[in-house]
Design a protein around this motif. Structure first.
Motif, short mmCIF file in Angstrom:
data_model
loop_
_atom_site.label_atom_id
_atom_site.label_comp_id
_atom_site.label_asym_id
_atom_site.label_seq_id
_atom_site.Cartn_x
_atom_site.Cartn_y
_atom_site.Cartn_z
N MET A 73 0.80 -1.21 0.00
CA MET A 73 0.00 0.00 0.00
C MET A 73 0.84 1.27 0.00
SD MET A 73 -3.19 -0.82 -0.17
CE MET A 73 -2.60 -2.06 -1.34
N HIS A 74 2.07 1.19 0.50
CA HIS A 74 2.93 2.38 0.60
C HIS A 74 4.08 2.22 -0.39
CE1 HIS A 74 4.52 5.80 3.20
NE2 HIS A 74 5.56 5.51 2.43
N ARG A 75 4.09 3.07 -1.42
CA ARG A 75 5.10 2.98 -2.48
C ARG A 75 5.55 4.41 -2.77
NH1 ARG A 75 0.46 0.99 -3.86
NH2 ARG A 75 0.21 2.47 -5.57
N GLY A 76 6.73 4.76 -2.28
CA GLY A 76 7.04 6.18 -2.31
C GLY A 76 8.45 6.55 -2.71
N ILE A 77 8.64 7.87 -2.76
CA ILE A 77 9.94 8.48 -3.01
C ILE A 77 10.16 9.55 -1.95
CG2 ILE A 77 11.27 9.98 -4.56
CD1 ILE A 77 9.96 8.57 -6.91
N MET A 78 11.33 9.52 -1.32
CA MET A 78 11.72 10.57 -0.40
C MET A 78 12.69 11.51 -1.10
SD MET A 78 14.26 11.10 2.62
CE MET A 78 15.17 11.86 1.30
N LEU A 79 12.40 12.80 -1.05
CA LEU A 79 13.28 13.81 -1.64
C LEU A 79 13.65 14.83 -0.57
CD1 LEU A 79 14.66 14.95 -4.21
CD2 LEU A 79 12.63 16.39 -4.50
N ASP A 80 14.95 15.07 -0.44
CA ASP A 80 15.50 16.04 0.51
C ASP A 80 15.63 17.39 -0.20
OD1 ASP A 80 17.28 17.58 2.07
OD2 ASP A 80 19.02 16.38 1.46
N THR A 81 14.88 18.40 0.29
CA THR A 81 14.94 19.73 -0.32
C THR A 81 15.61 20.74 0.59
OG1 THR A 81 12.76 20.38 0.54
CG2 THR A 81 12.81 19.28 -1.61
N SER A 82 16.34 20.26 1.58
CA SER A 82 17.05 21.17 2.49
C SER A 82 18.49 21.38 2.06
CB SER A 82 17.01 20.64 3.92
OG SER A 82 17.86 21.40 4.76
N ARG A 83 19.19 20.30 1.75
CA ARG A 83 20.61 20.43 1.43
C ARG A 83 20.81 21.19 0.13
NH1 ARG A 83 19.82 15.92 4.47
NH2 ARG A 83 21.40 15.49 6.07
N ASN A 84 19.98 20.89 -0.85
CA ASN A 84 19.91 21.69 -2.07
C ASN A 84 18.44 21.93 -2.39
OD1 ASN A 84 22.55 22.40 -3.13
ND2 ASN A 84 22.90 20.19 -3.38
N TYR A 85 18.17 23.06 -3.00
CA TYR A 85 16.78 23.50 -3.21
C TYR A 85 16.25 22.97 -4.54
CZ TYR A 85 12.86 26.71 -3.96
OH TYR A 85 11.62 27.25 -4.19
N TYR A 86 14.97 22.61 -4.54
CA TYR A 86 14.25 22.20 -5.75
C TYR A 86 13.06 23.14 -5.92
CZ TYR A 86 16.81 17.78 -5.33
OH TYR A 86 17.79 16.82 -5.23
N GLY A 87 12.85 23.63 -7.13
CA GLY A 87 11.72 24.50 -7.37
C GLY A 87 10.39 23.76 -7.33
N VAL A 88 9.31 24.50 -7.17
CA VAL A 88 7.99 23.89 -7.12
C VAL A 88 7.70 23.13 -8.41
CG1 VAL A 88 5.51 24.38 -7.01
CG2 VAL A 88 7.09 25.57 -5.47
N LYS A 89 8.11 23.67 -9.55
CA LYS A 89 7.88 22.96 -10.81
C LYS A 89 8.58 21.61 -10.83
CE LYS A 89 7.05 27.00 -13.77
NZ LYS A 89 7.52 27.77 -14.95
N ASP A 90 9.76 21.53 -10.19
CA ASP A 90 10.46 20.25 -10.11
C ASP A 90 9.67 19.26 -9.27
OD1 ASP A 90 12.76 21.31 -11.50
OD2 ASP A 90 13.27 22.34 -9.64
N LEU A 91 9.10 19.73 -8.18
CA LEU A 91 8.32 18.85 -7.31
C LEU A 91 7.06 18.37 -8.02
CD1 LEU A 91 8.63 20.74 -3.90
CD2 LEU A 91 10.17 19.06 -4.92
N LEU A 92 6.43 19.24 -8.79
CA LEU A 92 5.25 18.84 -9.54
C LEU A 92 5.60 17.81 -10.61
CD1 LEU A 92 3.38 22.25 -10.02
CD2 LEU A 92 3.21 20.61 -8.13
N ARG A 93 6.75 18.00 -11.25
CA ARG A 93 7.19 17.02 -12.26
C ARG A 93 7.46 15.67 -11.61
NH1 ARG A 93 11.22 19.44 -13.69
NH2 ARG A 93 12.99 18.12 -13.18
N LEU A 94 8.03 15.69 -10.40
CA LEU A 94 8.27 14.45 -9.67
C LEU A 94 6.96 13.74 -9.37
CD1 LEU A 94 10.05 12.46 -8.10
CD2 LEU A 94 9.90 14.01 -6.14
N VAL A 95 5.97 14.48 -8.88
CA VAL A 95 4.67 13.89 -8.56
C VAL A 95 4.03 13.29 -9.81
CG1 VAL A 95 2.31 14.46 -7.87
CG2 VAL A 95 4.24 15.31 -6.53
N LYS A 96 4.10 14.01 -10.91
CA LYS A 96 3.54 13.50 -12.17
C LYS A 96 4.22 12.20 -12.57
CE LYS A 96 3.03 14.78 -17.06
NZ LYS A 96 3.28 15.85 -18.06
#
Length: 576
Positions: A171-194
């Motif tokens: 039931m749990h199938r995921g990806i963990m992304l660290d956005t503290s050490r280096n920054y990712y833009g919101v568009k990058d996060l949306l592309r990841l979700v897609k």
């Protein structure tokens, strides 16, 4: 099983899906790519029919399913995907397929852990409507993704008779992304979700903060981001978070926030230096041994559980984050508490001088914060360290299994076994298999390890978790290895993790894909065939095709073979 696809004279003027009659046999081999592989695929007589120019998809009106239907309709009509290897399909002389009709038993199921994601898909050979049935809207989205992957060529056409019955193993199938050490833009996060939705992954674990930066703007504690973010352009506002969370809902992906604490909190010291111990100190004092370091890596800083103001700030943070992120899970970190960082603080020194222990200090923190988080109707996820760390850990009596899930990252199957034997549910993110940052070397500067004579072997390249985790390594990992049936039920699923010491938005796609796709199939339908043999060999050709299709959809996944291998199926195998 052999998924090599012989070439044929492809219908270059049609977009095709696949079709057949619907007998009760399992299609061990099928000449098209669906990723992740469905659990049951009936299709003994591969054929294709045209997709009508006025093809439609109908479904119950729903806040998130309706835009998904619109999105997939545009995709199947406009994608015009040409596969690298033409599937051996015969175009059937039959009326074109004019509609996909979706029925959903319960259109009010919230997107939570354990929601029913099963679906069945039937495409008859008679020209009647294709039928997609699901218990929930989220299962319907999974079926729509499968349907979209069955569509090929140009300009538009479709298949007959295909039947799929599909349900995930975990039931749990995921990806963990660290956005503290280096920054990712919101568009990058949306592309990841897609991209996650394309792979039927359903949890984006957002490791938002760490010692390096505090990029999320919180209404109750705006100073944390104002002083702790890398810069004004590298913050996530409340509107940004809403955008990511809402986008995730539209794609059937939950967003689970992580605010790591009490360790990994050096960035908090920019706003509140009084509640953070050893902040902005050099992480590994000169002439000291590794056990005497102040942090697991540069930079330093841990919340002081003995300072009253710590809990004022923490409760504000937790409240705001829980308000911004509606998911039932709240990840509270609790990993890698380094002894010496606490020991340099006078108040902690005084506590220890009175026969107190560092584990008792962590227990004070957990016993104060955990009840508050659960009072907000959240189940708390901690990294395994809170229970299994060799030096600083919490008594299980303070970690009620009904309120706590543990995420394992160390020591492979052994720690998974320890966690479930203690009665806890577990999310598996073993660094031996699922850490996507491994194998890129060390990131610290002025490292004397590299001052070696030319030609000196470098071993794993000084990557602490080397070597690089190949897609085959990830695909073959059995996250319930060594567990009995009862223990296996406590394994909720897994997450691949991209820690960002050496990654940012410029390399996000190839660092994650297609390796995360390998985990996606293993957790959806398994990594072994009916005989129990690993199926990574037959998955190679399918993953090649899937990677190529992902690239055409705008996800820049790295290649797994030379294109020649894809164009010459079987020729790059070790055994012909």
């Amino acid at each position: 099983m052999d998924y090599r696809k012989p070439s044929f004279s492809f219908f270059s003027f049609f977009t095709i899906i696949l079709c057949s009659n619907i007998p009760q046999i399992s299609a061990v081999e099928y000449p098209i790519n669906v990723w992740p592989k469905p659990t049951t695929f009936f299709w003994p007589n591969p054929q294709a029919i045209l997709l009508a120019g006025n093809f439609t998809i109908s479904a119950p009106e729903h806040r998130y399913l309706t835009p998904a239907v619109d999105r997939y309709l545009r995709q199947v009509l406009m994608e015009h995907h040409l596969p690298l290897v033409n599937p051996p399909l015969n175009l059937k002389s039959a009326p074109p397929l004019t509609a996909l009709v979706i029925t959903v038993a319960d259109v009010n199921s919230p997107l939570t852990h354990g929601v029913n994601e099963s679906y069945s898909l039937a495409v008859p050979s008679s020209g009647e409507n294709a039928i997609l049935t699901a218990q929930t809207e989220w299962g319907a989205m999974r079926g729509l993704e499968t349907f979209s992957q069955l569509v090929y060529s140009s300009p538009s056409s479709v298949a007959c008779g295909l039947y799929i019955s599909d349900v995930p193993l975990f039931m749990h199938r995921g990806i963990m992304l660290d956005t503290s050490r280096n920054y990712y833009g919101v568009k990058d996060l949306l592309r990841l979700v897609k991209a996650m939705s394309m792979n039927k992954l359903n949890v984006f674990h957002w490791h938002i903060t760490d010692s390096h930066s505090f990029p999320v703007v919180l209404p109750s504690e705006p100073e944390l981001a104002r002083k702790g973010a890398y810069g004004e352009s590298m913050k996530y506002t409340a509107a940004d978070v809403r955008n990511v969370v809402e986008f995730g809902m539209e794609y059937g992906v939950r967003v689970v926030p992580e605010i790591d604490m009490p360790a990994h909190t050096g960035s908090w010291a920019e706003a509140y230096p009084e509640i953070v111990t050893c902040a902005n100190m050099f992480w590994w004092p000169a002439e000291s041994d590794w056990p005497n370091r102040l942090a697991a890596e540069p930079g330093t800083g841990q919340l002081n559980p003995l300072h009253p103001k710590t809990y004022q700030v923490v409760k504000n943070v937790v409240h705001d984050v829980a308000t911004m992120f509606p998911d039932e899970l709240y990840h509270a970190g609790a990993d890698e508490v380094v002894p010496n960082c606490w020991k340099v603080d006078p108040s902690i020194q005084n506590f220890l001088s009175k026969n107190g222990t560092l584990s008792q200090i962590l227990e004070i923190f957990v016993n104060t914060t955990l009840p508050y988080i659960t009072s907000l109707n959240r189940t708390v996820v901690f990294w395994e360290d809170v229970l299994l760390d060799a030096e600083i850990k919490v008594s299980p009596s303070l970690l009620p299994p009904e309120n706590v899930i543990l995420q394992t990252w160390n020591n492979g199957p052994n720690n998974t076994k320890k966690i479930v034997d203690s009665g806890y549910r577990v999310i598996v993110s073993s660094s031996d298999f699922y850490y996507l940052d491994c194998g890129h070397g060390d990131f610290v500067g002025n490292n004397s390890k590299y001052n070696q004579p030319p030609g000196t072997p470098q071993g794993d390249g000084d990557s602490w978790c080397g070597p690089f985790k190949t897609w085959q390594t990830i695909y073959n990992y059995d996250i319930t290895y060594g567990l009995n049936e009862a223990e296996s039920k406590l394994v909720l699923g897994g997450e691949v993790a991209l820690w960002s010491e050496q990654a940012d938005s410029t390399v996000m796609d190839p660092r994650i894909w297609p390796r995360a796709s390998a985990m996606a199939e293993a957790l959806w339908s398994g990594n072994r065939d009916e005989t129990g043999k690993s199926r990574y060999a037959e998955a190679t050709d399918r993953l090649n095709e899937w990677r190529y299709r992902r690239v055409t959809r705008g996800i820049y996944a790295e290649p797994i073979q030379p294109l020649w291998c894809v164009k010459n199926p079987g020729m790059c195998n070790t055994v012909h």
